[in-house]
Structures are given as C-alpha cells and as structure tokens.
Design an enzyme around this catalytic site. Structure first.
Site, PDB file in Angstrom:
ATOM      1  N   GLY A 123       2.276   1.513  10.722  1.00  0.00           N
ATOM      2  CA  GLY A 123       3.163   2.681  10.616  1.00  0.00           C
ATOM      3  C   GLY A 123       3.867   3.038  11.910  1.00  0.00           C
TER       4      GLY A 123
ATOM      5  N   GLU B  63      -6.820   3.893   7.829  1.00  0.00           N
ATOM      6  CA  GLU B  63      -6.776   5.347   7.590  1.00  0.00           C
ATOM      7  C   GLU B  63      -8.092   5.844   6.999  1.00  0.00           C
ATOM      8  OE1 GLU B  63      -3.071   5.151   5.491  1.00  0.00           O
ATOM      9  OE2 GLU B  63      -2.178   4.486   7.376  1.00  0.00           O
TER      10      GLU B  63
ATOM     11  N   HIS C  28      -9.449   0.151   4.992  1.00  0.00           N
ATOM     12  CA  HIS C  28      -8.136   0.450   5.576  1.00  0.00           C
ATOM     13  C   HIS C  28      -8.311   1.371   6.784  1.00  0.00           C
ATOM     14  CE1 HIS C  28      -4.083   1.996   6.116  1.00  0.00           C
ATOM     15  NE2 HIS C  28      -3.693   0.858   5.561  1.00  0.00           N
TER      16      HIS C  28
ATOM     17  N   GLU D  71      -5.188  -5.973  10.176  1.00  0.00           N
ATOM     18  CA  GLU D  71      -4.200  -4.929  10.425  1.00  0.00           C
ATOM     19  C   GLU D  71      -4.527  -4.238  11.745  1.00  0.00           C
ATOM     20  OE1 GLU D  71      -2.223  -3.553   6.535  1.00  0.00           O
ATOM     21  OE2 GLU D  71      -3.956  -2.292   6.870  1.00  0.00           O
TER      22      GLU D  71
ATOM     23  N   ASN E 236       0.869  -1.182   0.000  1.00  0.00           N
ATOM     24  CA  ASN E 236       0.000   0.000   0.000  1.00  0.00           C
ATOM     25  C   ASN E 236       0.904   1.230   0.000  1.00  0.00           C
ATOM     26  OD1 ASN E 236      -1.826   2.012   0.483  1.00  0.00           O
ATOM     27  ND2 ASN E 236      -2.302   1.385   2.589  1.00  0.00           N
ATOM     28  N   TRP E 237       0.942   1.915  -1.129  1.00  0.00           N
ATOM     29  CA  TRP E 237       1.834   3.084  -1.241  1.00  0.00           C
ATOM     30  C   TRP E 237       1.194   4.357  -0.700  1.00  0.00           C
ATOM     31  CZ3 TRP E 237       4.405   2.408  -6.779  1.00  0.00           C
ATOM     32  CH2 TRP E 237       5.364   1.381  -6.696  1.00  0.00           C
ATOM     33  N   LYS E 238      -0.051   4.273  -0.255  1.00  0.00           N
ATOM     34  CA  LYS E 238      -0.733   5.437   0.334  1.00  0.00           C
ATOM     35  C   LYS E 238      -0.553   6.669  -0.554  1.00  0.00           C
ATOM     36  CE  LYS E 238       0.184   3.295   4.749  1.00  0.00           C
ATOM     37  NZ  LYS E 238       0.015   3.355   6.158  1.00  0.00           N
TER      38      LYS E 238
ATOM     39  N   SER F 275       3.555  -2.913  10.161  1.00  0.00           N
ATOM     40  CA  SER F 275       5.012  -2.864  10.362  1.00  0.00           C
ATOM     41  C   SER F 275       5.739  -4.122   9.889  1.00  0.00           C
ATOM     42  CB  SER F 275       5.328  -2.542  11.829  1.00  0.00           C
ATOM     43  OG  SER F 275       4.799  -1.267  12.164  1.00  0.00           O
TER      44      SER F 275
ATOM     45  N   GLY G 156       2.964  -1.271   4.230  1.00  0.00           N
ATOM     46  CA  GLY G 156       2.983   0.153   3.922  1.00  0.00           C
ATOM     47  C   GLY G 156       4.415   0.649   3.758  1.00  0.00           C
ATOM     48  N   GLY G 157       4.979   1.201   4.839  1.00  0.00           N
ATOM     49  CA  GLY G 157       6.285   1.870   4.782  1.00  0.00           C
ATOM     50  C   GLY G 157       7.375   1.084   4.071  1.00  0.00           C
TER      51      GLY G 157
END
Ligand code: PEP
Length: 251
Positions: A176, A99, A97, A170, A8-10, A215, A236-237
C-alpha cells in the site's frame, strides 16, 4: 503450475460494487485468460456470494475469504467459520496478512493454527509472510521469513497436495506504499522461501506456489511475474478497479 493472480479487496466494496467489479473483470479478462493462469478475489465477507455468482460461468476464476476463525461453529461473536465461506462460494482462505499481523495483533502461532485449520476444513489457503522495514535494515530478512514459515506451516500435513497451499511474500514496507520491492529483493526472498519450503515438505516444496505482493500494478506486473520462483501475485490497491486488475491478470 498455474500462476495465481490474486486480489485482496480488504475492507472495500459493498455487495453491488463487488458484483459490478467482478462482472466487469469477467467481461475484460475471461475470454483472454491464458491456460496457465488462475484468478482469485478475496472480497469482504458480505460480498463473497456476489463475486462467486458473477464468476459462476468463468473458468479459472475463484473466490476466497480474507479471514476465518478456527472453529466449526459456536459462540464466537463476529467470527466466521471456513464452512460458511465454502457455503458462500469461496474456495480459498487468506492467513498471515500483514494487516492481520500488525494491525489486528495476530501472532505466528495463531496464524499457524489458522492455516492448518483452514486446510483441514476444505479451504485452499494463501499464507502471507514478510518482513518490516526495520527488520530488513537490520539484515534480518531471512531470519524473519524462516521463523514465519516454520511456525506458520508447523501443523500443515507434510503430504499436503501442494495445490492447496500457497505462500505470498509481501514485504510490509511495500504494501500500500507504492514502493515495490526491487527485482533482486524479490528474487532473493523467493529463492529463500523455496529453500525453506523444500526443507519442510521435501520435493513437494517445489510445487507450492510463491506469490509476490506489495504495490503490484499494471506497469510492473509483467516484469515481476516473469521472475524465477514467482508463481503469482497478490494485489491490493490496483485490484479494486476492473480495468487495472484485468491488465495485471493478463500481463
Ligand atoms: C495487499 O494488501 O496484500 C497488498 C499487496 O496491497 P497493495 O497491492 O496495495 O500493496
């Protein structure tokens, strides 16, 4: 069942940056990708075509949209329809998600409507669930997950092809933050999710992929992906650099 290694590149990466990272990922991982793995990137909307072009000749690499609206077209300023994602080369959509739930204010009912709409529009959907830290501390993990699953999957046809829907567990406190869930926490949440999926879809619930997200990094992915009921990861990150995501994909 193939493991789904999803990124997920957000709200990161321009067209050029996305194209370069996707091409590097193909160069690093495509020839070594095991038969039982699939790679999926959720870029920002503006970079979907860049990534789908880079993946055009890479078997097992697909693209998805991070969101979509529940209409085919119309006066919905700022929104994007599933058929527009499909047209840009996306095969998947993402729903639920954390967010979108906790920053953008989406509730379980709307997420459920969106999940079913994406599926009927021809997308494969990765549907996310997960508890907040205060819910975990209050002993409410199962209650929260069961509610999110039952409402979020309410309108998904019971005879669905299980390849078309995946659930990503998640825990919000692990997204994150660098704080990955412990092995026992992942095992318990995934076993519980499997139980609920079977109670909703019958035997087909065994064939729905359950991903872990929160993470995930090259250093912990090998251990996580080998756990019971872990059928992939959502990253993600650590997915933003081709070097680290290729290590995760091949872990
Ligand atoms: C995510 O955004 O879905 C996620 C799991 O992020 P991170 O890997 O950075 O925790």
């Amino acid at each position: 069942m193939k493991k789904l290694m999803a990124a997920n590149w957000k709200m990161y990466k321009t067209w050029d940056e996305a194209r370069a990272t996707a091409q590097e990922l193909v160069d690093l991982a495509a020839s070594k990708l095991p038969e039982d793995r699939e790679v999926l990137i959720f870029p920002p909307f503006t970079a979907i075509r860049a990534v789908s072009d880079a993946f055009a000749d890479a078997d097992g690499f697909s693209v998805g949209g991070q969101d979509y609206y529940i209409k085919e077209e119309g006066a919905f300023t700022g929104e994007i329809a599933p058929r527009m994602l499909l047209d840009a080369g996306a095969e998947f959509g993402l729903t639920g998600h954390s967010e979108r739930r906790h920053v953008l204010g989406e509730n379980d009912e709307y997420i459920g409507e969106k999940t079913a709409y994406g599926l009927t529009s021809g997308l494969k959907v990765v549907f996310c669930i997960g508890e907040k830290i205060e819910e975990r501390k209050a002993g409410k993990v199962e209650e929260v997950l069961e509610h999110q699953l039952r409402v979020g999957l309410k309108d998904v046809p019971r005879d669905i092809n299980p390849e078309n829907i995946s659930v990503a567990y998640e825990p919000v406190w692990a997204i994150g933050t660098g704080e990955v869930a412990g092995v026992d926490e992942i095992l318990e949440a995934h076993a519980f999710t499997r139980k609920i999926l079977i109670s909703i879809f019958g035997e087909k619930g065994n064939d729905i992929r359950i991903l872990y997200g929160g993470s995930v990094k090259p250093a912990n992915c090998g251990e996580i992906i080998a756990l019971d009921n872990v059928d992939g990861v959502l990253v993600g990150g650590a997915s933003l650099q081709s070097e680290s995501f290729s290590q995760i994909v091949l872990a």
